[in-house]
Motif scaffolding. Structure first.
Motif, PDB file in Angstrom:
ATOM      1  N   GLY A  58      90.146  96.414 -21.100  1.00  0.00           N
ATOM      2  CA  GLY A  58      88.969  97.108 -20.609  1.00  0.00           C
ATOM      3  C   GLY A  58      87.916  97.379 -21.672  1.00  0.00           C
ATOM      4  N   GLN A  59      88.288  97.255 -22.921  1.00  0.00           N
ATOM      5  CA  GLN A  59      87.359  97.551 -24.007  1.00  0.00           C
ATOM      6  C   GLN A  59      86.246  96.513 -24.091  1.00  0.00           C
ATOM      7  N   LYS A  60      85.040  96.968 -24.470  1.00  0.00           N
ATOM      8  CA  LYS A  60      83.911  96.067 -24.693  1.00  0.00           C
ATOM      9  C   LYS A  60      83.656  95.958 -26.192  1.00  0.00           C
ATOM     10  N   TRP A  61      83.164  94.794 -26.602  1.00  0.00           N
ATOM     11  CA  TRP A  61      82.895  94.497 -28.006  1.00  0.00           C
ATOM     12  C   TRP A  61      81.476  93.967 -28.131  1.00  0.00           C
ATOM     13  N   LYS A  62      80.664  94.633 -28.911  1.00  0.00           N
ATOM     14  CA  LYS A  62      79.310  94.164 -29.199  1.00  0.00           C
ATOM     15  C   LYS A  62      79.413  93.266 -30.437  1.00  0.00           C
ATOM     16  N   PHE A  63      79.203  91.963 -30.251  1.00  0.00           N
ATOM     17  CA  PHE A  63      79.365  91.015 -31.356  1.00  0.00           C
ATOM     18  C   PHE A  63      78.022  90.437 -31.811  1.00  0.00           C
ATOM     19  N   LYS A  64      78.019  89.962 -33.038  1.00  0.00           N
ATOM     20  CA  LYS A  64      76.878  89.233 -33.598  1.00  0.00           C
ATOM     21  C   LYS A  64      77.426  87.995 -34.298  1.00  0.00           C
ATOM     22  N   ILE A  65      76.795  86.865 -34.020  1.00  0.00           N
ATOM     23  CA  ILE A  65      77.144  85.608 -34.691  1.00  0.00           C
ATOM     24  C   ILE A  65      75.911  85.170 -35.467  1.00  0.00           C
ATOM     25  N   TYR A  66      76.031  85.172 -36.771  1.00  0.00           N
ATOM     26  CA  TYR A  66      74.899  84.821 -37.626  1.00  0.00           C
ATOM     27  C   TYR A  66      74.837  83.318 -37.863  1.00  0.00           C
ATOM     28  N   TYR A  67      73.639  82.769 -37.780  1.00  0.00           N
ATOM     29  CA  TYR A  67      73.383  81.360 -38.091  1.00  0.00           C
ATOM     30  C   TYR A  67      73.068  81.273 -39.574  1.00  0.00           C
ATOM     31  N   LEU A  68      73.831  80.459 -40.298  1.00  0.00           N
ATOM     32  CA  LEU A  68      73.679  80.356 -41.747  1.00  0.00           C
ATOM     33  C   LEU A  68      73.145  78.996 -42.179  1.00  0.00           C
ATOM     34  N   GLY A  69      72.599  78.228 -41.248  1.00  0.00           N
ATOM     35  CA  GLY A  69      72.073  76.901 -41.563  1.00  0.00           C
ATOM     36  C   GLY A  69      70.709  76.969 -42.226  1.00  0.00           C
ATOM     37  N   SER A  70      70.230  75.797 -42.624  1.00  0.00           N
ATOM     38  CA  SER A  70      68.969  75.732 -43.369  1.00  0.00           C
ATOM     39  C   SER A  70      67.742  75.464 -42.496  1.00  0.00           C
ATOM     40  N   GLU A  71      67.949  74.971 -41.282  1.00  0.00           N
ATOM     41  CA  GLU A  71      66.793  74.735 -40.406  1.00  0.00           C
ATOM     42  C   GLU A  71      66.868  75.635 -39.178  1.00  0.00           C
ATOM     43  N   ASN A  72      65.729  75.923 -38.594  1.00  0.00           N
ATOM     44  CA  ASN A  72      65.693  76.822 -37.447  1.00  0.00           C
ATOM     45  C   ASN A  72      66.306  76.168 -36.218  1.00  0.00           C
ATOM     46  N   PRO A  73      67.267  76.837 -35.572  1.00  0.00           N
ATOM     47  CA  PRO A  73      67.873  76.270 -34.372  1.00  0.00           C
ATOM     48  C   PRO A  73      66.951  76.383 -33.166  1.00  0.00           C
ATOM     49  N   ALA A  74      67.013  75.383 -32.285  1.00  0.00           N
ATOM     50  CA  ALA A  74      66.212  75.392 -31.059  1.00  0.00           C
ATOM     51  C   ALA A  74      66.986  76.032 -29.903  1.00  0.00           C
ATOM     52  N   LYS A  75      68.312  75.900 -29.926  1.00  0.00           N
ATOM     53  CA  LYS A  75      69.138  76.466 -28.855  1.00  0.00           C
ATOM     54  C   LYS A  75      70.569  76.590 -29.356  1.00  0.00           C
ATOM     55  N   TYR A  76      71.425  77.128 -28.503  1.00  0.00           N
ATOM     56  CA  TYR A  76      72.830  77.307 -28.851  1.00  0.00           C
ATOM     57  C   TYR A  76      73.671  77.248 -27.589  1.00  0.00           C
ATOM     58  N   ASP A  77      74.976  77.084 -27.782  1.00  0.00           N
ATOM     59  CA  ASP A  77      75.921  77.349 -26.708  1.00  0.00           C
ATOM     60  C   ASP A  77      77.020  78.218 -27.293  1.00  0.00           C
ATOM     61  N   ILE A  78      77.797  78.840 -26.423  1.00  0.00           N
ATOM     62  CA  ILE A  78      78.733  79.871 -26.859  1.00  0.00           C
ATOM     63  C   ILE A  78      80.030  79.741 -26.068  1.00  0.00           C
ATOM     64  N   GLY A  79      81.147  80.141 -26.688  1.00  0.00           N
ATOM     65  CA  GLY A  79      82.423  80.079 -26.006  1.00  0.00           C
ATOM     66  C   GLY A  79      83.453  80.967 -26.684  1.00  0.00           C
ATOM     67  N   ILE A  80      84.569  81.153 -26.012  1.00  0.00           N
ATOM     68  CA  ILE A  80      85.669  81.940 -26.543  1.00  0.00           C
ATOM     69  C   ILE A  80      86.579  80.995 -27.304  1.00  0.00           C
ATOM     70  N   GLY A  81      86.864  81.337 -28.552  1.00  0.00           N
ATOM     71  CA  GLY A  81      87.696  80.504 -29.403  1.00  0.00           C
ATOM     72  C   GLY A  81      89.145  80.939 -29.352  1.00  0.00           C
ATOM     73  N   SER A  82      89.742  81.092 -30.510  1.00  0.00           N
ATOM     74  CA  SER A  82      91.144  81.501 -30.614  1.00  0.00           C
ATOM     75  C   SER A  82      91.338  82.904 -30.080  1.00  0.00           C
ATOM     76  N   CYS A  83      92.517  83.113 -29.513  1.00  0.00           N
ATOM     77  CA  CYS A  83      92.809  84.401 -28.891  1.00  0.00           C
ATOM     78  C   CYS A  83      94.314  84.537 -28.791  1.00  0.00           C
ATOM     79  N   TRP A  84      94.830  85.660 -29.269  1.00  0.00           N
ATOM     80  CA  TRP A  84      96.255  85.957 -29.100  1.00  0.00           C
ATOM     81  C   TRP A  84      96.509  87.430 -29.170  1.00  0.00           C
TER      82      TRP A  84
END
Length: 123
Positions: free
Chosen positions: A97-123
């Protein structure tokens, strides 16, 4: 003592690699994975005052057990749909039931035009 820490780190990385799930990415709306009871409730790409790109979102544990480890992964693309970076956020001890406010930082050298997102590892 340093050897013990190195061995412990190697064991953890080996276990983490063995527990990795296949990530299904989404460009809009919410994302879920059948094997992981986490739902991404919202997400959007933002730019901070220094011109750094990041994704801010909220995820929720929709299961009935505490999750020891959860990843939210993002792939960033340029205007030609070429991946220019992949990054993640993670959390530990994610309760039901808990909610998590997350941030994913982009560390690349050029400005991104778009993104996609997904759930990775989980246990």
């Amino acid at each position: 003592m340093n050897r013990a820490l190195i061995v412990l780190a190697i064991v953890f990385m080996t276990l983490a690699a063995g527990c990795a799930s296949d990530t299904t990415y989404s460009q809009s709306g919410t994302a879920t994975v059948a094997t992981c009871p986490v739902k991404i409730l919202s997400h959007e790409m933002k730019v901070d005052e220094f011109g750094n790109y990041y994704i801010e979102g909220i995820a929720q544990n929709v299961g009935d057990k505490r999750l020891s480890y959860v990843e939210i992964r993002a792939r960033f693309y340029d205007a030609d749909d070429t991946i220019v970076g992949s990054f993640l956020a993670n959390t530990l001890d994610f309760d039901p039931g808990q909610k998590w406010k997350f941030k994913i930082y982009y560390l690349g050298s050029e400005n991104p035009a778009k993104y996609d997102i997904g759930i990775g590892s989980c246990w």
